[in-house]
Design a protein around this motif. Structure first.
Motif, mmCIF file in Angstrom:
data_model
loop_
_atom_site.group_PDB
_atom_site.id
_atom_site.type_symbol
_atom_site.label_atom_id
_atom_site.label_comp_id
_atom_site.label_asym_id
_atom_site.label_seq_id
_atom_site.Cartn_x
_atom_site.Cartn_y
_atom_site.Cartn_z
ATOM 1 N N PRO A 212 52.874 -37.132 21.488
ATOM 2 C CA PRO A 212 53.094 -38.523 21.926
ATOM 3 C C PRO A 212 51.912 -39.101 22.696
ATOM 4 O O PRO A 212 51.570 -40.280 22.525
ATOM 5 N N VAL A 213 51.294 -38.274 23.528
ATOM 6 C CA VAL A 213 50.134 -38.752 24.290
ATOM 7 C C VAL A 213 48.966 -39.045 23.354
ATOM 8 O O VAL A 213 48.270 -40.062 23.496
ATOM 9 N N ILE A 214 48.744 -38.162 22.379
ATOM 10 C CA ILE A 214 47.650 -38.361 21.429
ATOM 11 C C ILE A 214 47.885 -39.622 20.605
ATOM 12 O O ILE A 214 46.969 -40.431 20.392
ATOM 13 N N LEU A 215 49.119 -39.817 20.151
ATOM 14 C CA LEU A 215 49.432 -41.018 19.380
ATOM 15 C C LEU A 215 49.263 -42.279 20.228
ATOM 16 O O LEU A 215 48.815 -43.313 19.721
ATOM 17 N N TYR A 216 49.608 -42.181 21.515
ATOM 18 C CA TYR A 216 49.416 -43.346 22.388
ATOM 19 C C TYR A 216 47.930 -43.668 22.547
ATOM 20 O O TYR A 216 47.548 -44.843 22.587
ATOM 21 N N PRO B 118 57.013 -49.251 17.919
ATOM 22 C CA PRO B 118 58.209 -48.501 17.476
ATOM 23 C C PRO B 118 57.897 -47.459 16.411
ATOM 24 O O PRO B 118 58.532 -46.398 16.372
ATOM 25 N N LEU B 119 56.919 -47.727 15.547
ATOM 26 C CA LEU B 119 56.557 -46.750 14.520
ATOM 27 C C LEU B 119 55.945 -45.500 15.141
ATOM 28 O O LEU B 119 56.216 -44.375 14.698
ATOM 29 N N LEU B 120 55.125 -45.681 16.161
ATOM 30 C CA LEU B 120 54.516 -44.525 16.818
ATOM 31 C C LEU B 120 55.570 -43.670 17.509
ATOM 32 O O LEU B 120 55.537 -42.442 17.442
ATOM 33 N N VAL B 121 56.511 -44.316 18.175
ATOM 34 C CA VAL B 121 57.574 -43.571 18.854
ATOM 35 C C VAL B 121 58.459 -42.854 17.842
ATOM 36 O O VAL B 121 58.770 -41.668 17.992
ATOM 37 N N SER B 122 58.860 -43.569 16.794
ATOM 38 C CA SER B 122 59.739 -42.959 15.795
ATOM 39 C C SER B 122 59.048 -41.836 15.032
ATOM 40 O O SER B 122 59.690 -40.848 14.662
ATOM 41 N N SER B 123 57.736 -41.951 14.795
ATOM 42 C CA SER B 123 57.023 -40.880 14.091
ATOM 43 C C SER B 123 57.021 -39.594 14.904
ATOM 44 O O SER B 123 57.176 -38.500 14.348
ATOM 45 N N SER B 124 56.867 -39.709 16.230
ATOM 46 C CA SER B 124 56.925 -38.521 17.087
ATOM 47 C C SER B 124 58.312 -37.892 17.050
ATOM 48 O O SER B 124 58.456 -36.667 16.898
ATOM 49 N N LEU B 125 59.346 -38.723 17.180
ATOM 50 C CA LEU B 125 60.711 -38.206 17.182
ATOM 51 C C LEU B 125 61.068 -37.564 15.852
ATOM 52 O O LEU B 125 61.703 -36.503 15.810
ATOM 53 N N PHE C 144 58.991 -36.198 13.698
ATOM 54 C CA PHE C 144 58.255 -34.941 13.547
ATOM 55 C C PHE C 144 58.956 -33.816 14.311
ATOM 56 O O PHE C 144 59.129 -32.710 13.782
ATOM 57 N N TYR C 145 59.379 -34.097 15.534
ATOM 58 C CA TYR C 145 60.107 -33.092 16.312
ATOM 59 C C TYR C 145 61.449 -32.761 15.664
ATOM 60 O O TYR C 145 61.893 -31.602 15.681
ATOM 61 N N LEU C 146 62.096 -33.756 15.090
ATOM 62 C CA LEU C 146 63.364 -33.520 14.410
ATOM 63 C C LEU C 146 63.177 -32.609 13.208
ATOM 64 O O LEU C 146 63.996 -31.713 12.951
ATOM 65 N N PHE D 221 57.930 -29.336 7.297
ATOM 66 C CA PHE D 221 59.154 -30.075 7.600
ATOM 67 C C PHE D 221 58.875 -31.246 8.532
ATOM 68 O O PHE D 221 59.517 -32.295 8.414
ATOM 69 N N GLY D 222 57.947 -31.071 9.466
ATOM 70 C CA GLY D 222 57.608 -32.187 10.337
ATOM 71 C C GLY D 222 57.038 -33.359 9.559
ATOM 72 O O GLY D 222 57.418 -34.514 9.777
ATOM 73 N N VAL D 223 56.138 -33.064 8.611
ATOM 74 C CA VAL D 223 55.555 -34.129 7.790
ATOM 75 C C VAL D 223 56.594 -34.706 6.827
ATOM 76 O O VAL D 223 56.635 -35.924 6.591
ATOM 77 N N ALA D 224 57.453 -33.845 6.277
ATOM 78 C CA ALA D 224 58.475 -34.330 5.352
ATOM 79 C C ALA D 224 59.422 -35.313 6.021
ATOM 80 O O ALA D 224 59.893 -36.265 5.393
ATOM 81 N N PHE D 225 59.682 -35.112 7.293
ATOM 82 C CA PHE D 225 60.587 -36.007 8.015
ATOM 83 C C PHE D 225 59.913 -37.322 8.408
ATOM 84 O O PHE D 225 60.559 -38.185 9.011
ATOM 85 N N GLU D 226 58.632 -37.480 8.073
ATOM 86 C CA GLU D 226 57.935 -38.741 8.330
ATOM 87 C C GLU D 226 58.120 -39.735 7.177
ATOM 88 O O GLU D 226 57.464 -40.774 7.152
ATOM 89 N N VAL D 227 58.999 -39.411 6.232
ATOM 90 C CA VAL D 227 59.203 -40.275 5.066
ATOM 91 C C VAL D 227 59.526 -41.720 5.456
ATOM 92 O O VAL D 227 58.938 -42.660 4.895
ATOM 93 N N PRO D 228 60.441 -41.976 6.406
ATOM 94 C CA PRO D 228 60.727 -43.384 6.741
ATOM 95 C C PRO D 228 59.499 -44.136 7.244
ATOM 96 O O PRO D 228 59.288 -45.303 6.883
ATOM 97 N N VAL D 229 58.688 -43.486 8.068
ATOM 98 C CA VAL D 229 57.489 -44.144 8.599
ATOM 99 C C VAL D 229 56.511 -44.444 7.471
ATOM 100 O O VAL D 229 55.915 -45.534 7.423
#
Length: 256
Positions: free
Chosen positions: A85-89, A109-116, A118-120, A165-173
């Motif tokens: 999150p810090v790097i993305l900020y 919002p895209l930056l925040v959701s992409s972090s969440l 990826f962790y998911l 899996f982290g990258v796969a979950f970035e599909v919405p972004v």
């Protein structure tokens, strides 16, 4: 004239250096805070495999320095993940001045959701996929074969799955960015739903063990995330174009 042209470039390089230093300091600070617990972190990451090992089996270290360096390596990787999150900020802060006001409101919002997301994806891999995958591997070992996984090879394997899996979950972004940039539209994506569903199962087949249950566990979330991305993309479609009032604000004042 040449000096005036180089001044903006120098200021951008100074700002880039500042953002890179902030990112590196964040990673190092988290690493120093976690390095004392390096062995505990590795034990936590290896728990899904250890629980599936037959009685009497254990992990091994084939290299002399592996028991020391492998947990340290894992801690550094964890520090980068935690600092995401810090790097993305820092990336956001660097590019924000070049964006219009409405683009800045959309990108945060895209930056925040992409972090969440990826962790998911990592959590999904750890709690759902790892137990199923390692249980499958342990049960399919030939008779008389003692399972003894090298700690460094195991780390490389799980890190690859975490990233996958982290990258796969970035599909919405990814879908929102494609629609926002005009490459595609939600209507076009809706027409491609059958192909997306097949593609999700193909990706699941490539990233998971060769059993239908594990493939489905990745394919279904990916398809559902695709639908989520299509739903939210309609709020971003066409928003990249500057608004008239923002174009007026960005114009230079007339010369006196």
């Amino acid at each position: 004239m040449a000096v005036e042209d180089t001044q903006p470039l120098i200021s951008h390089l100074i700002e880039l250096r500042k953002r890179l230093l902030n990112s590196i300091i964040s990673v190092l600070a988290i690493f120093l805070a976690l390095v004392y617990f390096a062995n505990d972190i590795y034990q936590l990451v290896s728990a899904p495999l250890i629980k599936q090992l037959p009685a009497g089996a254990s992990m091994i270290a084939t290299d002399v320095a592996s028991p020391f360096f492998t947990p340290i390596k894992l801690t550094m990787i964890v520090s980068v993940f935690v600092s995401a999150p810090v790097i993305l900020y820092q990336v956001w802060a660097f590019i924000a001045p070049a964006l219009y006001k409405h683009e800045r409101r959309l990108m945060m919002p895209l930056l925040v959701s992409s972090s969440l997301l990826f962790y998911l994806g990592m959590a999904f891999a750890y709690f759902i996929v790892f137990p199923l995958a390692f249980g499958f591997f342990a049960k399919t070992a030939p008779a008389g074969v003692m399972i003894a996984t090298d700690i460094n090879n195991y780390l490389d394997f799980v890190m690859a799955l975490f990233m996958a899996f982290g990258v796969a979950f970035e599909v919405p972004v990814a879908i929102i960015l494609l629609c926002w940039s005009g490459v595609t539209s939600p209507e076009d994506l809706k027409k491609k739903r059958p192909y997306v569903l097949v593609g999700a199962f193909v990706v699941g087949m490539l990233l998971t063990p060769p059993d239908v249950f594990s493939q489905t566990l990745l394919a279904i979330p990916m398809y559902l995330l695709f639908e989520v991305g299509v739903f939210f993309a309609r709020f971003y479609t066409g928003k990249r174009r500057p608004q008239p009032e923002e174009e007026d604000e960005g114009e230079d004042p007339p010369a006196a």
